[in-house]
Design an enzyme around this catalytic site. Sequence first.
Site, PDB file in Angstrom:
ATOM      1  N   GLU A 103       4.320 -20.028 -13.462  1.00 38.46           N
ATOM      2  CA  GLU A 103       4.859 -21.213 -12.779  1.00 38.46           C
ATOM      3  C   GLU A 103       3.798 -22.304 -12.701  1.00 38.46           C
ATOM      4  OE1 GLU A 103       4.894 -18.083 -11.809  1.00 38.46           O
ATOM      5  OE2 GLU A 103       6.714 -17.551 -10.705  1.00 38.46           O
TER       6      GLU A 103
ATOM      7  N   GLU B  10      -3.743 -14.706 -18.536  1.00 40.01           N
ATOM      8  CA  GLU B  10      -4.677 -13.869 -17.766  1.00 40.01           C
ATOM      9  C   GLU B  10      -6.118 -14.021 -18.233  1.00 40.01           C
ATOM     10  OE1 GLU B  10      -3.039  -9.901 -17.546  1.00 40.01           O
ATOM     11  OE2 GLU B  10      -1.525 -10.599 -16.133  1.00 40.01           O
TER      12      GLU B  10
ATOM     13  N   CYS C 261       2.199 -19.888  -6.008  1.00 36.24           N
ATOM     14  CA  CYS C 261       3.160 -20.630  -6.844  1.00 36.24           C
ATOM     15  C   CYS C 261       4.139 -21.415  -5.977  1.00 36.24           C
ATOM     16  CB  CYS C 261       3.916 -19.678  -7.758  1.00 36.24           C
ATOM     17  SG  CYS C 261       2.889 -19.064  -9.099  1.00 36.24           S
TER      18      CYS C 261
ATOM     19  N   CYS D 255       4.996 -16.033  -6.449  1.00 44.55           N
ATOM     20  CA  CYS D 255       4.026 -15.626  -5.428  1.00 44.55           C
ATOM     21  C   CYS D 255       3.769 -16.790  -4.460  1.00 44.55           C
ATOM     22  CB  CYS D 255       2.726 -15.178  -6.096  1.00 44.55           C
ATOM     23  SG  CYS D 255       1.718 -16.539  -6.736  1.00 44.55           S
TER      24      CYS D 255
ATOM     25  N   CYS E 296      -0.728 -18.018 -13.063  1.00 42.76           N
ATOM     26  CA  CYS E 296       0.685 -17.647 -13.051  1.00 42.76           C
ATOM     27  C   CYS E 296       1.477 -18.566 -13.983  1.00 42.76           C
ATOM     28  CB  CYS E 296       1.256 -17.785 -11.638  1.00 42.76           C
ATOM     29  SG  CYS E 296       0.637 -16.560 -10.482  1.00 42.76           S
TER      30      CYS E 296
END
Length: 162
Positions: free
Chosen positions: A75, A64, A115, A112, A73
Amino acid sequence: MKKIEVQTTILQYDSAAELSTADALLLRHAQDALRLSYSPYSRFQVGAAVHMQNGEILEGANYENAAYPLCICAEQSLLAAASARFPGIAVESLAITIHSETKNIDRPAAPCGACRQVICETEQKNKQSIRIILQGETGPIIVIEKGSDLLPLAFDGSFLPD
Ligand code: THU
């Protein structure tokens, strides 16, 4: 008018004991990867692991940033790292799990939209579908045979100049 039905097959398992040895092992690596998460803002850890065609297993996690849109993310960080670490080697499977510091998550958190796009690009690049194994903190485990099943009508490089 023509109606086109799009079908996605999702395999649901009650516990890791029902998985193949390979899937269960990869999921344990994803759980191990939760410790790699840098998620001080969401306090939502995402751990991921990939099994590469050369037999290697790599782990990654979400990363983050105080400038929120820059959060990466798990992934995406892992698929980019895997491509850099083993160029030209396909990803065969991807396991993802999560841990929230703020509530119990009783179902798998599916990748998401962004991703899913990155997973599809990786499948196309490597000409190899990616088996996806998902687990929440509690609840069932789900397996999707290929990432493209999660993104019907995907945009891809075929639309762009040769
Ligand atoms: N996150 C992932 O790592 N993968 C997803 O598919 C969805 C969201 C991360 C990004 C951010 O660090 C946190 O989860 C909350 O959105």
